[in-house]
Design a protein around this motif. Structure first.
Motif, PDB file in Angstrom:
ATOM      1  N   GLN A 168      73.058 -13.557  38.125  1.00  0.00           N
ATOM      2  CA  GLN A 168      72.377 -13.517  36.811  1.00  0.00           C
ATOM      3  C   GLN A 168      72.790 -12.419  35.722  1.00  0.00           C
ATOM      4  O   GLN A 168      73.541 -11.360  36.310  1.00  0.00           O
ATOM      5  CB  GLN A 168      70.626 -13.074  37.179  1.00  0.00           C
ATOM      6  N   ALA A 169      72.483 -12.582  34.683  1.00  0.00           N
ATOM      7  CA  ALA A 169      72.968 -11.814  33.605  1.00  0.00           C
ATOM      8  C   ALA A 169      72.630 -10.125  33.844  1.00  0.00           C
ATOM      9  O   ALA A 169      73.300  -9.250  33.428  1.00  0.00           O
ATOM     10  CB  ALA A 169      72.469 -11.924  32.097  1.00  0.00           C
ATOM     11  N   ASN A 170      71.207  -9.924  34.601  1.00  0.00           N
ATOM     12  CA  ASN A 170      71.030  -8.499  34.706  1.00  0.00           C
ATOM     13  C   ASN A 170      71.570  -7.965  35.957  1.00  0.00           C
ATOM     14  O   ASN A 170      71.114  -6.906  36.329  1.00  0.00           O
ATOM     15  CB  ASN A 170      69.579  -8.339  34.386  1.00  0.00           C
ATOM     16  N   ALA A 171      72.035  -8.721  36.766  1.00  0.00           N
ATOM     17  CA  ALA A 171      72.640  -8.196  38.084  1.00  0.00           C
ATOM     18  C   ALA A 171      73.861  -7.502  37.712  1.00  0.00           C
ATOM     19  O   ALA A 171      74.824  -7.774  36.936  1.00  0.00           O
ATOM     20  CB  ALA A 171      73.251  -9.448  38.818  1.00  0.00           C
ATOM     21  N   ILE A 172      74.009  -6.221  38.349  1.00  0.00           N
ATOM     22  CA  ILE A 172      75.054  -5.399  38.401  1.00  0.00           C
ATOM     23  C   ILE A 172      76.138  -5.623  39.430  1.00  0.00           C
ATOM     24  O   ILE A 172      75.738  -5.671  40.486  1.00  0.00           O
ATOM     25  CB  ILE A 172      74.780  -3.909  38.205  1.00  0.00           C
ATOM     26  N   PRO A 173      77.481  -5.837  39.249  1.00  0.00           N
ATOM     27  CA  PRO A 173      78.414  -6.006  40.185  1.00  0.00           C
ATOM     28  C   PRO A 173      78.681  -4.769  41.154  1.00  0.00           C
ATOM     29  O   PRO A 173      78.535  -3.667  40.618  1.00  0.00           O
ATOM     30  CB  PRO A 173      79.774  -6.408  39.390  1.00  0.00           C
ATOM     31  N   VAL A 174      78.970  -4.728  42.135  1.00  0.00           N
ATOM     32  CA  VAL A 174      79.047  -3.814  43.232  1.00  0.00           C
ATOM     33  C   VAL A 174      80.051  -3.203  43.213  1.00  0.00           C
ATOM     34  O   VAL A 174      81.107  -3.796  43.500  1.00  0.00           O
ATOM     35  CB  VAL A 174      78.341  -4.066  44.512  1.00  0.00           C
ATOM     36  N   TYR A 175      80.293  -1.945  42.965  1.00  0.00           N
ATOM     37  CA  TYR A 175      81.613  -1.118  43.009  1.00  0.00           C
ATOM     38  C   TYR A 175      81.640  -0.201  44.109  1.00  0.00           C
ATOM     39  O   TYR A 175      80.691   0.300  44.625  1.00  0.00           O
ATOM     40  CB  TYR A 175      81.787  -0.475  41.840  1.00  0.00           C
ATOM     41  N   GLN A 176      82.632  -0.168  44.769  1.00  0.00           N
ATOM     42  CA  GLN A 176      82.824   0.983  45.725  1.00  0.00           C
ATOM     43  C   GLN A 176      84.239   1.771  45.675  1.00  0.00           C
ATOM     44  O   GLN A 176      85.398   0.976  45.760  1.00  0.00           O
ATOM     45  CB  GLN A 176      82.687   0.359  47.137  1.00  0.00           C
ATOM     46  N   VAL A 177      84.447   2.892  45.317  1.00  0.00           N
ATOM     47  CA  VAL A 177      85.584   3.491  45.459  1.00  0.00           C
ATOM     48  C   VAL A 177      86.219   3.730  47.064  1.00  0.00           C
ATOM     49  O   VAL A 177      85.556   4.398  47.739  1.00  0.00           O
ATOM     50  CB  VAL A 177      85.435   5.056  44.930  1.00  0.00           C
ATOM     51  N   GLY A 178      87.393   3.190  47.140  1.00  0.00           N
ATOM     52  CA  GLY A 178      87.738   3.144  48.617  1.00  0.00           C
ATOM     53  C   GLY A 178      87.031   2.266  49.504  1.00  0.00           C
ATOM     54  O   GLY A 178      85.855   2.267  49.438  1.00  0.00           O
ATOM     55  N   GLY A 179      87.803   1.600  50.264  1.00  0.00           N
ATOM     56  CA  GLY A 179      87.090   0.719  51.285  1.00  0.00           C
ATOM     57  C   GLY A 179      86.855  -0.445  50.615  1.00  0.00           C
ATOM     58  O   GLY A 179      87.136  -1.062  49.549  1.00  0.00           O
ATOM     59  N   LEU A 180      86.112  -1.555  51.484  1.00  0.00           N
ATOM     60  CA  LEU A 180      85.686  -2.675  51.108  1.00  0.00           C
ATOM     61  C   LEU A 180      84.175  -3.008  50.666  1.00  0.00           C
ATOM     62  O   LEU A 180      83.487  -2.262  51.187  1.00  0.00           O
ATOM     63  CB  LEU A 180      85.991  -3.779  52.102  1.00  0.00           C
ATOM     64  N   VAL A 181      84.178  -3.857  49.774  1.00  0.00           N
ATOM     65  CA  VAL A 181      82.632  -4.303  49.441  1.00  0.00           C
ATOM     66  C   VAL A 181      82.320  -5.493  49.958  1.00  0.00           C
ATOM     67  O   VAL A 181      83.341  -6.476  49.967  1.00  0.00           O
ATOM     68  CB  VAL A 181      82.290  -4.243  47.915  1.00  0.00           C
ATOM     69  N   ALA A 182      81.065  -5.739  50.704  1.00  0.00           N
ATOM     70  CA  ALA A 182      80.840  -6.883  51.332  1.00  0.00           C
ATOM     71  C   ALA A 182      79.657  -7.535  50.704  1.00  0.00           C
ATOM     72  O   ALA A 182      78.690  -6.713  50.623  1.00  0.00           O
ATOM     73  CB  ALA A 182      80.574  -6.934  52.981  1.00  0.00           C
ATOM     74  N   ARG A 183      79.551  -8.726  50.119  1.00  0.00           N
ATOM     75  CA  ARG A 183      78.210  -9.287  49.631  1.00  0.00           C
ATOM     76  C   ARG A 183      77.998 -10.491  50.295  1.00  0.00           C
ATOM     77  O   ARG A 183      78.963 -11.106  50.501  1.00  0.00           O
ATOM     78  CB  ARG A 183      78.764  -9.712  47.916  1.00  0.00           C
ATOM     79  N   ASN A 184      76.890 -10.695  50.689  1.00  0.00           N
ATOM     80  CA  ASN A 184      76.316 -11.889  51.209  1.00  0.00           C
ATOM     81  C   ASN A 184      75.228 -12.566  50.378  1.00  0.00           C
ATOM     82  O   ASN A 184      74.306 -11.557  50.148  1.00  0.00           O
ATOM     83  CB  ASN A 184      75.870 -11.686  52.590  1.00  0.00           C
ATOM     84  N   VAL A 185      75.353 -13.716  49.877  1.00  0.00           N
ATOM     85  CA  VAL A 185      74.322 -14.572  49.067  1.00  0.00           C
ATOM     86  C   VAL A 185      73.902 -15.783  49.461  1.00  0.00           C
ATOM     87  O   VAL A 185      74.711 -16.463  50.284  1.00  0.00           O
ATOM     88  CB  VAL A 185      74.914 -14.682  47.526  1.00  0.00           C
ATOM     89  N   VAL A 186      72.458 -15.890  49.764  1.00  0.00           N
ATOM     90  CA  VAL A 186      71.936 -17.324  50.171  1.00  0.00           C
ATOM     91  C   VAL A 186      71.588 -17.912  48.944  1.00  0.00           C
ATOM     92  O   VAL A 186      70.765 -17.242  48.158  1.00  0.00           O
ATOM     93  CB  VAL A 186      71.101 -17.034  51.022  1.00  0.00           C
ATOM     94  N   TYR A 187      71.712 -19.148  48.637  1.00  0.00           N
ATOM     95  CA  TYR A 187      70.948 -19.856  47.518  1.00  0.00           C
ATOM     96  C   TYR A 187      70.198 -21.116  48.160  1.00  0.00           C
ATOM     97  O   TYR A 187      71.031 -22.005  48.710  1.00  0.00           O
ATOM     98  CB  TYR A 187      71.985 -20.403  46.488  1.00  0.00           C
ATOM     99  N   SER A 188      69.086 -21.118  48.022  1.00  0.00           N
ATOM    100  CA  SER A 188      68.233 -22.189  48.394  1.00  0.00           C
ATOM    101  C   SER A 188      68.237 -23.435  47.677  1.00  0.00           C
ATOM    102  O   SER A 188      68.383 -23.329  46.314  1.00  0.00           O
ATOM    103  CB  SER A 188      66.720 -21.698  48.505  1.00  0.00           C
ATOM    104  N   LEU A 189      68.682 -24.676  48.166  1.00  0.00           N
ATOM    105  CA  LEU A 189      68.809 -25.795  47.526  1.00  0.00           C
ATOM    106  C   LEU A 189      67.304 -26.212  46.805  1.00  0.00           C
ATOM    107  O   LEU A 189      67.695 -27.120  45.800  1.00  0.00           O
ATOM    108  CB  LEU A 189      69.706 -26.887  48.446  1.00  0.00           C
ATOM    109  N   SER A 190      66.606 -25.858  47.286  1.00  0.00           N
ATOM    110  CA  SER A 190      65.181 -26.493  46.749  1.00  0.00           C
ATOM    111  C   SER A 190      64.948 -25.506  45.378  1.00  0.00           C
ATOM    112  O   SER A 190      64.210 -26.182  44.640  1.00  0.00           O
ATOM    113  CB  SER A 190      64.073 -25.928  47.712  1.00  0.00           C
ATOM    114  N   LEU A 191      65.701 -24.658  44.965  1.00  0.00           N
ATOM    115  CA  LEU A 191      65.752 -24.037  43.730  1.00  0.00           C
ATOM    116  C   LEU A 191      66.037 -25.041  42.528  1.00  0.00           C
ATOM    117  O   LEU A 191      65.931 -24.964  41.305  1.00  0.00           O
ATOM    118  CB  LEU A 191      66.325 -22.775  43.624  1.00  0.00           C
ATOM    119  N   ILE A 192      67.107 -25.715  43.042  1.00  0.00           N
ATOM    120  CA  ILE A 192      67.736 -26.728  42.082  1.00  0.00           C
ATOM    121  C   ILE A 192      66.789 -27.801  41.821  1.00  0.00           C
ATOM    122  O   ILE A 192      66.856 -28.390  40.700  1.00  0.00           O
ATOM    123  CB  ILE A 192      68.918 -27.400  43.019  1.00  0.00           C
TER     124      ILE A 192
END
Length: 141
Positions: A10-34
């Motif tokens: 979303q427009a107000n979501a902030i991308p996750v930063y991390q200095v050094g190492g990996l960032v892991a993001r897991n997202v679920v999108y319910s098809l019923s929202l469509i």
């Protein structure tokens, strides 16, 4: 053809930063929202924001509880199949490490979202969920 946006993109979501190492993001999108369903070729779901200068390490997509077979592309708005082209998802499948060679070492010049585009679907279904897991580093060197 429509565009839908997951909470992490979303427009107000902030991308996750991390200095050094990996960032892991897991997202679920319910098809019923469509509402109607994941049914139209060209439908795009913006899944997660990625910060500028990030280098994507892994991308995994999956689907669970969907009654049909969906063929999807995974990428950016500027290259919708950068991380995966014609990835087949059915029932409860996960396509792991789907990145083609051309995506290895790719650095985003500006903040963007990783998108899932419906290329084809065998049976429209408003049930189930799409999953996206991504790891990246901010070490653009």
């Amino acid at each position: 053809m429509a565009t839908f946006t997951a909470t992490a993109a979303q427009a107000n979501a902030i991308p996750v930063y991390q200095v050094g190492g990996l960032v892991a993001r897991n997202v679920v999108y319910s098809l019923s929202l469509i509402g109607a369903s994941l049914s139209a070729a060209g439908d795009v779901i913006q899944m997660v924001k990625i910060p500028a200068h990030a280098i994507i390490q892994t991308v995994r997509v999956g689907i669970n509880g969907h009654t049909g077979v969906a063929t999807v592309n995974v990428g950016l708005g500027s290259d919708i199949s950068l991380y995966g082209a014609s990835v087949v998802l059915s029932g409860s499948t996960v396509a792991s490490n789907i990145m083609p060679v051309r995506a290895l070492g790719y650095s985003l010049s500006a903040e963007d979202t990783i998108d899932i585009q419906c290329a084809a679907v065998s049976a429209a279904s408003a049930v189930g969920a799409l999953y996206l897991s991504v790891t990246y580093t901010n070490q653009d060197a």
